[in-house]
Design an enzyme around this catalytic site. Sequence first.
Site, PDB file in Angstrom:
ATOM      1  N   ARG A  96      41.358 -66.591 -17.384  1.00 25.32           N
ATOM      2  CA  ARG A  96      40.762 -65.142 -17.727  1.00 25.32           C
ATOM      3  C   ARG A  96      40.494 -64.655 -19.021  1.00 25.32           C
ATOM      4  NH1 ARG A  96      41.802 -61.940 -13.656  1.00 25.32           N
ATOM      5  NH2 ARG A  96      43.659 -63.448 -13.147  1.00 25.32           N
ATOM      6  N   GLY A 142      47.420 -67.005 -17.251  1.00 25.73           N
ATOM      7  CA  GLY A 142      48.001 -65.614 -17.094  1.00 25.73           C
ATOM      8  C   GLY A 142      47.912 -64.590 -18.204  1.00 25.73           C
ATOM      9  N   CYS A 181      28.043 -56.089   5.369  1.00 29.84           N
ATOM     10  CA  CYS A 181      28.834 -55.392   6.438  1.00 29.84           C
ATOM     11  C   CYS A 181      30.218 -55.516   6.780  1.00 29.84           C
ATOM     12  CB  CYS A 181      27.986 -55.823   7.796  1.00 29.84           C
ATOM     13  SG  CYS A 181      27.490 -54.591   8.821  1.00 29.84           S
TER      14      CYS A 181
END
Length: 430
Positions: free
Chosen positions: A290, A246, A358
């Site tokens: 991350r 985190g 789409c």
Amino acid sequence: MTTEAASTSSVAAVNPPVRRLADWPAADLRDLATEHGTPLYVVDLDRVRENAVRLRQAFLDAEISYAVKANAIGSVLETIADAGLGAECASAGEVVRALEAGFDRVRYTAVNPPARDLDRVVDLAADHEVAITIGASDTLDRLAERGWTGELFVRVNPGVGAGHHEKVRTGTDPKFGVPDERAAAVVSEAAERGFDVRGLHAHAGSGILNDDDLDSHRALVARMGELVSEVADAGVVLDTVNVGGGFGVPYRESESPLDLDSLAAATHEALDSVDGSDDRDPALGIEPGRYLVADAGVLVTRANTVKSTPETTIVGVDCGMTDLLRPALYDAHHAIRLLAPDAAERGTVSTTVVGPVCESADALARDRELPAPARDDLLAVGNAGAYGYEMASTYNSRPRPAVIALDDGESRVCVHRETIDDLTRLEVDR
Ligand SMILES: *Cc1c(COP(=O)(O)O)cnc(C)c1O
């Protein structure tokens, strides 16, 4: 300027706490896009190494495991394994890939683990150093049934502190970890049943970046320390507290990078604040994902369509939610840069950058001021190294992009562009 300040700033110059999208050389990215086509992920392994070094310097004595789910590409995993970090895995597939990449220390965090995953991990644990983190007491039964009683961590759901109870209940959090008040009992049960219980684990989830996040991180770590003492009173000595990942990165250009040294200091302070003797002084574990890879990656894309509408200028690019899901999934902000050589000379317009899928959710950015883009211009999307390629899908029968690794000044393809033939490869012939 003192000598100390001078040396700190020169370290920052060599290994800055963040690489912004503007720091990437536009000409190099244009060349790669011309050579390999778009959409194209570019991951700079040298930057991954820098991030690993900075983490190690801030958390000198911690056990650092890379959360593989942020980016599981072999070249990335090998780079991080070579840097001496361990691997934190969320599935049997990640355990396999981590071991193949050369990690010698692997942790499997079993969130609602499917039987097939437990079978495979227990099998691999016979020949490799694998620790398992459980988030429910019935996983103990399932592991024991498979004859495994090895290195175990108990994941605690600390309830995010007082005042946030309702949010925790209605949110997805109870899925993760043993409820705080049950944690000591589960640790004792595991120890009685012969598991090698090593420590507690808690992963708060969202990105820690500012002072408020740091406060809740402190509270979480302190609570883990208290639990270690409680468990010790009941006769089980734990050697590690793993506070999860985190560690945030600044997705917005206006945000400052995480101050790793402050985070490390706050973590150690909170852990040490718990009274108890030195033999209750657990080692620290962290599992950033991350932080290691986000700013080491960009996604390069080409504009197909530019359309003026009363609300905004629509810029249709050749990558979308199938290549980078975060904006559609989390409303995540990613910096976008026009790579055109004359970008600085163009006037800016408010643009909405959309993909070819789409779905109305298929927008990478809305109402973003950019130098007026034209058809065939190249654009780069920043901080795409984490949860980018990893979350790519083939929805709308869109093959996944290629990935180029930059390594010590050289570039090489590390994942081929998927083809339309690849999409039907598993179908049974009719
Ligand atoms: C996802 C995850 C991490 C890493 O999270 P980041 O935000 O990428 O640092 C660490 N530990 C566990 C258990 C996770 O599920």
